[in-house]
Motif scaffolding. Structure first.
Motif, mmCIF file in Angstrom:
data_model
loop_
_atom_site.group_PDB
_atom_site.id
_atom_site.type_symbol
_atom_site.label_atom_id
_atom_site.label_comp_id
_atom_site.label_asym_id
_atom_site.label_seq_id
_atom_site.Cartn_x
_atom_site.Cartn_y
_atom_site.Cartn_z
ATOM 1 N N ARG A 1 0.711 -1.155 0.227
ATOM 2 C CA ARG A 1 0.648 0.356 0.282
ATOM 3 C C ARG A 1 0.886 1.457 0.345
ATOM 4 N NH1 ARG A 1 -2.116 3.388 3.747
ATOM 5 N NH2 ARG A 1 -4.231 4.553 3.234
ATOM 6 N N HIS A 2 1.766 1.146 0.766
ATOM 7 C CA HIS A 2 2.540 2.613 1.254
ATOM 8 C C HIS A 2 3.374 2.481 -0.928
ATOM 9 C CE1 HIS A 2 5.623 5.336 2.650
ATOM 10 N NE2 HIS A 2 6.853 4.496 1.494
ATOM 11 N N ALA A 3 3.717 1.824 -1.862
ATOM 12 C CA ALA A 3 4.562 1.822 -2.548
ATOM 13 C C ALA A 3 2.870 2.274 -3.695
ATOM 14 C CB ALA A 3 4.933 0.863 -3.241
ATOM 15 N N SER A 4 2.088 1.478 -3.903
ATOM 16 C CA SER A 4 0.871 2.688 -3.926
ATOM 17 C C SER A 4 0.041 3.827 -3.817
ATOM 18 C CB SER A 4 0.034 1.610 -4.430
ATOM 19 O OG SER A 4 -1.028 2.060 -4.712
ATOM 20 N N LEU A 5 0.875 4.147 -2.518
ATOM 21 C CA LEU A 5 0.664 5.865 -2.735
ATOM 22 C C LEU A 5 1.155 7.068 -2.998
ATOM 23 C CD1 LEU A 5 -0.795 5.511 1.661
ATOM 24 C CD2 LEU A 5 -2.342 5.980 -0.632
ATOM 25 N N HIS A 6 3.296 6.090 -3.141
ATOM 26 C CA HIS A 6 3.748 6.731 -2.907
ATOM 27 C C HIS A 6 4.374 5.998 -3.979
ATOM 28 C CE1 HIS A 6 3.655 9.311 1.127
ATOM 29 N NE2 HIS A 6 3.354 8.030 1.140
ATOM 30 N N PRO A 7 4.378 6.227 -5.357
ATOM 31 C CA PRO A 7 4.985 5.802 -6.710
ATOM 32 C C PRO A 7 5.865 6.536 -7.024
ATOM 33 C CG PRO A 7 3.255 7.162 -7.431
ATOM 34 C CD PRO A 7 2.857 7.041 -6.035
ATOM 35 N N GLU A 8 6.142 7.590 -6.230
ATOM 36 C CA GLU A 8 7.714 7.905 -6.596
ATOM 37 C C GLU A 8 9.163 7.052 -5.547
ATOM 38 O OE1 GLU A 8 6.634 9.572 -2.300
ATOM 39 O OE2 GLU A 8 5.275 9.538 -4.377
ATOM 40 N N ASN A 9 8.634 6.865 -5.002
ATOM 41 C CA ASN A 9 9.528 5.785 -4.652
ATOM 42 C C ASN A 9 9.174 4.343 -5.805
ATOM 43 O OD1 ASN A 9 9.622 6.816 -2.111
ATOM 44 N ND2 ASN A 9 8.093 5.559 -1.472
ATOM 45 N N ARG A 10 11.329 3.862 -5.531
ATOM 46 C CA ARG A 10 10.933 2.746 -6.611
ATOM 47 C C ARG A 10 10.615 1.323 -6.267
ATOM 48 N NH1 ARG A 10 17.377 2.965 -7.964
ATOM 49 N NH2 ARG A 10 16.766 1.708 -9.160
ATOM 50 N N PHE A 11 10.133 0.729 -7.271
ATOM 51 C CA PHE A 11 9.421 -0.430 -6.810
ATOM 52 C C PHE A 11 9.981 -1.244 -6.755
ATOM 53 C CE2 PHE A 11 6.047 2.301 -9.081
ATOM 54 C CZ PHE A 11 5.107 1.562 -8.397
ATOM 55 N N ASP A 12 11.521 -1.006 -7.248
ATOM 56 C CA ASP A 12 12.673 -1.998 -6.061
ATOM 57 C C ASP A 12 12.328 -1.820 -5.288
ATOM 58 O OD1 ASP A 12 13.867 -0.196 -6.895
ATOM 59 O OD2 ASP A 12 15.869 -1.195 -7.555
ATOM 60 N N ARG A 13 12.760 -1.330 -4.255
ATOM 61 C CA ARG A 13 12.881 -1.576 -3.286
ATOM 62 C C ARG A 13 11.791 -1.833 -2.183
ATOM 63 N NH1 ARG A 13 13.114 5.067 -1.132
ATOM 64 N NH2 ARG A 13 14.632 4.514 -2.755
ATOM 65 N N THR A 14 10.416 -1.708 -3.119
ATOM 66 C CA THR A 14 9.604 -2.246 -2.207
ATOM 67 C C THR A 14 9.723 -3.279 -2.139
ATOM 68 O OG1 THR A 14 8.565 0.082 -3.107
ATOM 69 C CG2 THR A 14 7.619 -2.167 -1.593
ATOM 70 N N ILE A 15 9.845 -4.634 -3.339
ATOM 71 C CA ILE A 15 9.990 -5.521 -3.758
ATOM 72 C C ILE A 15 10.736 -6.009 -3.286
ATOM 73 C CG2 ILE A 15 10.596 -7.479 -5.727
ATOM 74 C CD1 ILE A 15 9.495 -5.323 -8.084
ATOM 75 N N ARG A 16 12.042 -5.735 -2.420
ATOM 76 C CA ARG A 16 12.986 -6.127 -1.913
ATOM 77 C C ARG A 16 12.031 -5.878 -0.852
ATOM 78 N NH1 ARG A 16 16.522 -2.854 -4.829
ATOM 79 N NH2 ARG A 16 16.508 -1.533 -2.963
ATOM 80 N N ALA A 17 11.406 -5.062 -0.188
ATOM 81 C CA ALA A 17 10.562 -5.346 0.904
ATOM 82 C C ALA A 17 10.355 -6.170 1.301
ATOM 83 C CB ALA A 17 10.560 -4.102 1.987
ATOM 84 N N ALA A 18 9.724 -6.863 0.192
ATOM 85 C CA ALA A 18 7.822 -7.566 0.562
ATOM 86 C C ALA A 18 8.870 -8.638 0.307
ATOM 87 C CB ALA A 18 7.404 -7.868 -0.847
ATOM 88 N N GLU A 19 10.186 -9.276 -0.148
ATOM 89 C CA GLU A 19 10.643 -10.105 0.053
ATOM 90 C C GLU A 19 11.712 -10.096 0.979
ATOM 91 O OE1 GLU A 19 13.605 -9.313 -3.497
ATOM 92 O OE2 GLU A 19 12.397 -11.160 -4.910
ATOM 93 N N ASP A 20 12.344 -9.616 1.518
ATOM 94 C CA ASP A 20 12.623 -10.153 3.025
ATOM 95 C C ASP A 20 11.698 -10.433 4.135
ATOM 96 O OD1 ASP A 20 14.757 -8.846 1.992
ATOM 97 O OD2 ASP A 20 15.323 -7.132 2.734
ATOM 98 N N LEU A 21 9.984 -9.774 3.326
ATOM 99 C CA LEU A 21 9.308 -9.969 5.276
ATOM 100 C C LEU A 21 9.006 -11.576 4.538
ATOM 101 C CD1 LEU A 21 7.578 -8.576 7.148
ATOM 102 C CD2 LEU A 21 5.588 -8.233 5.270
ATOM 103 N N LEU A 22 9.011 -12.045 3.234
ATOM 104 C CA LEU A 22 8.511 -13.448 2.777
ATOM 105 C C LEU A 22 9.707 -14.268 3.156
ATOM 106 C CD1 LEU A 22 6.787 -12.877 -1.054
ATOM 107 C CD2 LEU A 22 5.932 -13.707 0.821
ATOM 108 N N LYS A 23 11.210 -14.408 3.305
ATOM 109 C CA LYS A 23 11.998 -14.758 3.581
ATOM 110 C C LYS A 23 12.117 -14.918 5.367
ATOM 111 C CE LYS A 23 15.675 -13.585 -0.152
ATOM 112 N NZ LYS A 23 16.835 -12.847 -0.411
ATOM 113 N N GLU A 24 12.021 -13.824 6.042
ATOM 114 C CA GLU A 24 11.278 -13.810 7.598
ATOM 115 C C GLU A 24 9.900 -14.939 7.685
ATOM 116 O OE1 GLU A 24 9.705 -11.759 10.735
ATOM 117 O OE2 GLU A 24 10.678 -10.124 9.672
#
Length: 309
Positions: free
Chosen positions: A251-274
């Motif tokens: 949701r943060h990525a959707s609300l703030h599209p100026e952020n790089r998507f790859d950064r958000t993807i890495r955060a999601a990946e890290d959570l999946l790994k955890e």
């Protein structure tokens, strides 16, 4: 997301309630209140009033508080001695009072709502033998919070003990936190949680509620802080907890599209790994959250970075 309080009765098919509500709306005159139970029965097409008919009629009048209150008071004043089913059931039961408290709360007539609650508790009128329930206070708390009156909501929660004869339970405390968080008051929920967590031992549901609250106001750092506190206290997060945080990240990525998507993807990946390190497998909801958000970039291959975990 968890459901933390009993839902008030919902609208059900009822031709009698449809007809009665329509006629009340059409003929309501604040200077000439309904004078007799016979008039109510006549308005209802001749059908005898019943607890279900009263509740369903009130629900249909939820956006016309003056009409609803006039109807409620007329039933209370003229018919509260009537009993259905051989004298076993009052016309105005807890569901009718809860519906009326909700209607009054919607228009911020909290003084009148409290009068009904006191009446339920034995202060007079037609409800003294009914008694308010935890659901009554859940309704009141929700309406206070929806009105932005968080302090009054907490005070009402504390007042519940005097009416129900016991201290609020952990589930009812979670109801308070959940209501605050759902209406965007994560900071207030956190303050009351920190003050009372020694009394109400937090579990995964409590922490999930707070994580949701901070995600809702787009404060991911605070949400992750509570995930860490949760695990530090030996409380194991579950798939619901992780999906709430995952949804917050996306949701943060959707609300703030100026952020790089790859950064958000890495955060999601890290959570999946955890999650994997804790033996928690992502479910359909987990991947749906990711796919829903990351199907929007111009490079759709980014979707599969996470879905291929």
């Amino acid at each position: 997301m968890y459901r933390c309080y009993p839902e008030p009765p919902g609208i059900e098919p009822s031709p009698g309630a449809d007809a009665l509500a329509a006629l009340l709306l059409r003929h309501h005159n604040p200077f000439h209140p309904l004078e007799s139970p016979l008039e109510l029965v006549a308005l209802g097409g001749g059908a005898a009033l019943s607890p279900a008919l009263v509740v369903q009629t009130l629900l249909r009048l939820r956006h016309a508080s003056k009409v609803a209150l006039a109807f409620f008071v007329s039933v209370r004043d003229h018919l509260h001695h009537h009993r259905c089913n051989g004298g076993a059931q009052p016309l105005l039961g807890p569901a009718a009072y809860d519906a009326m408290v909700d209607i009054l709360g919607r228009v911020r007539q909290f003084d009148v709502a409290w009068q009904l609650i006191v009446e339920m508790g034995g202060g007079g009128g037609g409800g003294g033998d009914v008694g308010p329930t935890p659901r009554t206070f859940a309704v009141l708390v929700r309406r206070y919070v929806a009105a932005g009156m968080t302090r009054q909501a907490i005070r009402s929660f504390d007042d519940m003990e005097a009416f129900v004869g016991r201290e609020p339970s952990s589930a009812e405390f979670q109801m308070l936190l959940d209501t605050l968080c759902k209406y965007g008051h994560a900071k207030v929920a956190t303050e009351i949680f920190n003050k009372r967590k020694s009394k109400y031992e937090p579990d995964e549901k409590t922490y999930s509620i707070l994580i949701y609250g901070w995600c809702k106001v787009n404060q991911l750092e605070m949400a992750q802080k509570f995930l860490k506190e949760m695990t530090d206290r030996g409380v194991e997060p579950n798939i619901v907890t992780y999906n709430i945080l995952l949804n917050g990240i996306c949701r943060h990525a959707s609300l703030h599209p100026e952020n790089r998507f790859d950064r958000t993807i890495r955060a999601a990946e890290d959570l999946l790994k955890e999650m994997g390190s804790r033996g928690i497998e992502p479910d359909v909801t987990s991947y749906s959250i990711i796919l829903h958000v990351y199907s929007r970039p111009t490079n759709p291959s980014s979707v599969f970075i996470c879905s291929g975990q």
